[in-house]
Design an enzyme around this catalytic site. Structure first.
Site, PDB file in Angstrom:
ATOM      1  N   ARG A  42     -15.490   2.670  -3.995  1.00 31.25           N
ATOM      2  CA  ARG A  42     -15.861   4.043  -4.331  1.00 31.25           C
ATOM      3  C   ARG A  42     -15.262   4.502  -5.666  1.00 31.25           C
ATOM      4  NH1 ARG A  42     -13.332   8.560  -2.649  1.00 31.25           N
ATOM      5  NH2 ARG A  42     -12.024   7.324  -1.261  1.00 31.25           N
ATOM      6  N   ARG A 102       6.352  -3.726   7.683  1.00 31.36           N
ATOM      7  CA  ARG A 102       7.791  -3.448   7.517  1.00 31.36           C
ATOM      8  C   ARG A 102       8.642  -4.051   8.627  1.00 31.36           C
ATOM      9  NH1 ARG A 102       6.649   2.790   5.965  1.00 31.36           N
ATOM     10  NH2 ARG A 102       6.241   2.480   3.754  1.00 31.36           N
ATOM     11  N   CYS A 132       9.588   6.213   2.604  1.00 30.75           N
ATOM     12  CA  CYS A 132      10.259   7.005   1.562  1.00 30.75           C
ATOM     13  C   CYS A 132      11.552   7.650   2.035  1.00 30.75           C
ATOM     14  CB  CYS A 132       9.312   8.050   0.993  1.00 30.75           C
ATOM     15  SG  CYS A 132       8.393   9.027   2.199  1.00 30.75           S
ATOM     16  N   HIS A 258      12.338  14.384  -1.083  1.00 34.63           N
ATOM     17  CA  HIS A 258      12.879  14.478   0.272  1.00 34.63           C
ATOM     18  C   HIS A 258      14.387  14.713   0.193  1.00 34.63           C
ATOM     19  CE1 HIS A 258       9.106  13.346   1.817  1.00 34.63           C
ATOM     20  NE2 HIS A 258       9.296  12.062   2.064  1.00 34.63           N
TER      21      HIS A 258
END
Lengths: 354, 354
Positions: A42, A102, A132, A258
């Site tokens: 796309r 992970r 993160c 964060h």
């Protein structure tokens, strides 16, 4: 593989993290040969600038990895799960930012400041980059662990809405435009009424003038998936399978960066002065800690920077083995693109210069 | 004292908490005889409505307490410190919302759901109400302590700006009007540049699109005064002088309602089912805990309500004696005016009906 420098592919080049990655590739010392930009069909055909050169974005397909040494996957879990192993089967080293691999025992989970060696042993040809929140946390806590011996982490997060992608940022900006300048926020339900039913938001409650103590999906027994991820990833990265970790993940109305309030208990007694010395010299860490003069990290100071910032470091009054601290890290930089780039650069160093 | 019902004075009637107190006095079962409204001379002469009657605000002076049985002090520390003992010397029972007497050994610190008996022993004629963060925390945690035996609290707060008074709310609203609808928040320093140097703010950093990990004054060794207050007040209210308490206080861009992420370790093993039963029936607590369907408390749900709301209750995966939970309480209701009103009502019940 006869290039003088390894070739690179950036899969997901047109996304938010892809955009940060192109900046990083233009800024870091250039270790790469050809760089291919790849996206879904796309978005293919667009032209993006990397290393100063306009580059056409290619569609993700089976042949695109044929002459690629290292591929960075900056795409949703299901895209990585499907295409990562395919790229690896062609001999391409995959560095994956998604959650797909992970916790795979045959995939190392790497933070170059903490466990760089782990990237070299990759039975599936894949290296994973942590979530993160884990990343900002582990750079600081890992440095302290090396000296004091980490035993327990109790973490409460103050997560930025960009952790939930473009939709998260759009939800906060849209809601703020409805409530800013109003008297909303002191009467029951008025924020919820103003922002509607949240159909357009990835959050389960309004995030403007609010905090939302839920991130990810339902992992059972009352836990959210992101809380479980922090626990499992910290254990894997630090190679401490019995580390005690308790996390509470909360979204706050911050765009990017964060933050975390961290209570860390160690095997040995900790002195704040020594902790300061360690953090002040640890790679990837900035110590910013003099609260009496206003020196502590906040997202507005930290956003757009690479390091993990640490402040409010103090020894617990009731436990000489515990440190409390406040940590901020830009979730789009170190929390995503930067760590992937660092892993890839360490892999690039393995390739012989011919 | 020959009234059929005790007389009341509201000191600080024109302030934010005073306004909430007048609402509460109009809503609760009326146990009071005469009600005097008192303020600084600057605001005296204004007329406010309490219990449906327009009432002129009187200036605070030495004679104003002469025929007052119970006086509610909703004023800054230094005003309470000066005028509270003076009122008490006239036989008036003082219920004080300030920090002036909270840690005085001769002043009980009372949360009626937890230690109502303590209000009856008041050597100085003064009863203190805890800090707003302590209040929301202790109602829930105290109920669990009664069954499981509390040993340690590790608390990270998400504090509303109204905890810093009118100036805190004005700072957030002013800053939001500058940043809402903009693209600010993803580039270094842009929020800080937009909101200026913070001269008009009680916070040490921007609070819009940000979080500020500092509340109160510098208490030494890296701690803020509000963090120390939570520790000392929890110990005093629960009569647990060696309770381990570690708090990290953080302001978030929320107008009203403090939230807390709480890790509570008990003497005995805790089962979530039993904790749910206790919290569901504890006075002053609402259990709202089914995160899979979006049922967890957030400030936008809780603001304007009296109880402490508790959700995200789960047993720590690495410690069967520990519970994690998320707590919200309106810092202007239970966190201030309501608790003072409840203490005063318990004192009123001591007066003989003649």
């Amino acid at each position: 593989m006869t290039h003088s420098r390894p070739s690179l592919a950036v899969v997901g080049a047109t996304g938010v993290i892809g955009g940060v990655m192109l900046q990083i590739l233009s800024q870091h010392a250039d270790v790469w040969g050809d760089v291919k930009l790849i996206s879904s069909p796309r978005s293919a055909g667009r032209k993006l600038v990397v290393r100063g050169a306009e580059t056409e974005v290619l569609a993700l397909d089976e042949d695109v990895f044929d002459d690629v040494d290292v591929a960075l996957f900056l795409v949703p879990d299901e895209v990585s799960a499907r295409w990562g192993p395919l790229a690896a089967s062609k001999g391409t080293v995959v560095v994956d930012d998604s959650a797909a691999f992970r916790m795979d025992d045959d995939v190392p989970l790497v933070v170059p400041e903490i466990n760089p060696h782990a990237a070299r042993l990759r039975p599936r040809g894949i290296v994973a980059s942590p979530h993160c929140t884990t990343l900002s946390l582990i750079v600081a806590v890992g440095a302290l662990h090396a000296e004091f011996g980490l035993r327990e982490l109790i973490v409460s997060s103050y997560q930025a809405v960009s952790g939930a992608g473009r939709e998260g940022v759009a939800a906060l900006r849209g809601e703020l435009s409805l409530v800013a300048g109003t008297e909303l926020g002191t009467h029951p339900g008025d924020v919820r009424r103003a922002v509607g039913d949240g159909a357009a938001s990835p959050f389960a409650a309004p995030v403007a003038l609010n905090v939302v103590p839920w991130a990810g999906t339902d992992a059972g027994d009352g836990w959210s998936s992101e809380e479980i991820a922090i626990r499992e990833e910290c254990r894997k990265i630090l190679d401490l399978p019995s580390l005690r970790v308790t996390a509470t993940c909360v979204y706050v109305p911050v765009v990017a960066t964060h933050s975390m309030s961290v209570h860390a208990r160690f095997e040995n007694e900790v002195a704040v002065d020594r902790a300061h010395e360690i953090l002040a010299t640890a790679p990837g860490v900035v110590l910013f800690d003099n609260p009496g003069t206003g020196d502590f990290p906040t997202p507005s100071d930290v956003v757009g920077t690479d390091p993990t910032w640490v402040g409010r470091v103090r020894q617990s009054m009731d436990d000489p083995r515990a440190l409390d601290m406040f940590i901020c890290g830009d979730n789009l930089r170190k929390g995503a693109a930067l760590n992937v780039a660092q892993i890839a650069e360490s892999v690039a160093a393995e390739f012989p210069r011919t």
